[in-house]
Design an enzyme around this catalytic site. Structure first.
Site, PDB file in Angstrom:
ATOM      1  CB  SER A  24      -7.833   0.002   6.203  1.00 58.34           C
ATOM      2  OG  SER A  24      -8.580   1.397   6.240  1.00 58.34           O
TER       3      SER A  24
ATOM      4  CB  SER B  84      -7.781   3.126   3.349  1.00 62.34           C
ATOM      5  OG  SER B  84      -7.067   2.323   4.070  1.00 62.34           O
TER       6      SER B  84
ATOM      7  CE  LYS C 123      -4.071   1.476   3.314  1.00 58.46           C
ATOM      8  NZ  LYS C 123      -4.790   1.370   3.952  1.00 58.46           N
TER       9      LYS C 123
END
Length: 449
Positions: free
Chosen positions: A180, A156, A78
């Protein structure tokens, strides 16, 4: 190349049917396909570096000296994790002129030590502050399910899930502050694992809320998550598949079953029924303590307070560069002070003690990961009220486990061909190894024809 799971890739590399160079080329081609979601899924693609990593991995395997089971497996990280020599943007534009990282984050370093091919950084909700995955700066990758409708991927860790689902990598590292990792896994039909936070070093991770942040993984199945976790955790786990006839699970009735849509209701209760038929003992328990969280976090909680402290100087200079929906949530923290933080810590500790007393006799908690299937990107971009309502609903169940400092997985539980639905199983802090053993058993039960 057909889409393979991480487990299949590891097996293929081990017996020599696959090479790291071949796998990396296929993943890079998938990312570069202009008919696909690659440009919205990745914020950085390490084309040359990934190919170099793959060549080195193949040489090690040819010499009979792989670094780990993951040696040569393309994975993504990420856009919150430092990679030496570049800015960590966290899905934002306001950090574009920030200093570059002078060293890799602990997670990236451990992946490289395991020989994994770090293929790129995945897109995300700006600064990880939403469960939907919408990003106005870099675009929003569409959910693999019902792609023509362009549904949200969840957030996310949005790009992490789409990258795995579309074969742009075989496993993804994300973060999970309130769901997330688990939310995008649930929306996209994948498996997401949020470990007990302290098991994995957060050095070099751009924070959202250090009190709640944890680093998790996304793969197609539980075995893939276990393999990824083994590479990045301080201590690897060795879970053994459990026997469901010996299981005692609890389904909390407070909060987490509210507002389920028809698809989630059907998939969740059918899954519970299948587990009971397999011999599991499942009890529905009140767990009234879950209802207290709205009051405890009414002013914004740890996420608002701690994110405001980190972002305050940046907002003073670049407020107009933020996603307004992210900015409004961060700004809730400006009214909170050190006394509020200490009070939150006291309330959390008391709540954790009381919840532990209620659930410690069970092997795991079962609940829907999120109460709805993925809505479309367009409807949430157009309607601010819908955005915040759906975001709150998506974060609701997973965030309970972050507040508990527990561990959890989201497993796909829908019928074949149906919209993706996640079944979350969760445990108390540091019960990860046992929880993963139960996850292997539940996964097998739910996928048996």
């Amino acid at each position: 190349m057909e889409k393979l799971t991480l487990t299949q890739v590891v097996a293929g590399l081990t017996i020599g049917e696959l090479t790291a160079v071949q796998l990396t080329a296929a993943a890079l081609a998938q990312i570069a396909d202009d008919q696909g979601e690659g440009s919205r899924t990745f914020t950085h693609v390490y084309t040359d570096w990934a190919q170099q990593q793959a060549l080195a991995a193949d040489r090690r395997r040819a010499a009979g000296d792989p670094l780990s089971a993951l040696d040569g497996v393309p994975v993504s990280v990420k856009d919150l994790f430092d990679v030496a020599g570049e800015v960590t943007a966290a899905g934002s534009r306001v950090l574009v002129d920030a200093p570059v990282a002078n060293r890799h984050s602990a997670v990236v370093e451990r992946l490289l030590q395991a020989g994994a091919v770090v293929i790129g950084k995945t897109n995300m909700t700006e600064f990880a502050y939403s469960g939907l995955g919408i990003n106005p700066h870099y675009g929003t990758p569409a959910n693999p399910w019902d792609r023509s409708a362009r549904r949200i991927p969840g957030g996310s860790s949005s790009g992490a899930a789409v990258a795995v689902a579309d074969g742009m990598c075989f496993g993804a590292i994300g973060s999970d502050t309130g769901g997330s990792v688990r939310i995008p896994a649930a929306f996209c039909g994948l498996t997401g694992y949020k470990p007990t936070a302290r098991r994995i070093s957060s050095h070099g991770l751009l924070p959202l809320s250090p009190s709640l942040d944890s680093i998790g993984v996304i793969a197609h199945d539980v075995a893939g998550c276990i393999a990824l976790d083994a590479a990045i955790a301080d201590l690897p786990l060795y879970p053994q598949q459990k026997t469901l006839s010996q299981a005692r699970f609890a389904v909390p009735q407070t909060l987490v079953l509210d507002g389920m849509d028809d698809e989630v209701t059907t998939a969740f209760y059918l899954s519970v029924q299948r587990l009971v038929q397999a011999g599991a003992q499942i009890e529905f328990i009140p767990c009234h303590e879950f209802a207290e969280l709205a009051t405890i976090n009414a002013a914004g909680g740890f996420s608002a307070l701690e994110s405001w402290r980190w972002h305050q100087p940046l907002i003073a200079e670049h407020a107009d560069g933020y996603d307004p929906r992210v900015l409004s949530r961060i700004r809730r923290g400006q009214w909170l002070n050190e006394q509020d933080l200490q009070q939150l810590r006291l309330l959390r500790a008391d709540w954790q003690r009381r919840v532990t007393a209620v659930v410690q006799g069970f092997d795991a908690l079962l609940m829907p990961t999120v109460p709805m299937v993925a809505p479309t990107i367009a409807e949430l971009e157009a309607d601010e009220d819908a955005y915040f309502r759906i975001n709150g609903a998506a974060l609701r169940n997973p965030s309970v486990i972050n507040f508990l400092d527990g561990c959890a997985l989201s497993l796909p539980c829908q019928s074949p061909g149906a919209a993706p639905v996640g079944l979350m199983l969760a445990g108390l802090p540091l019960q990860d190894e046992a929880l993963l053993g139960w996850a292997l058993a539940i996964e097998r039960c739910l996928t048996e024809v």
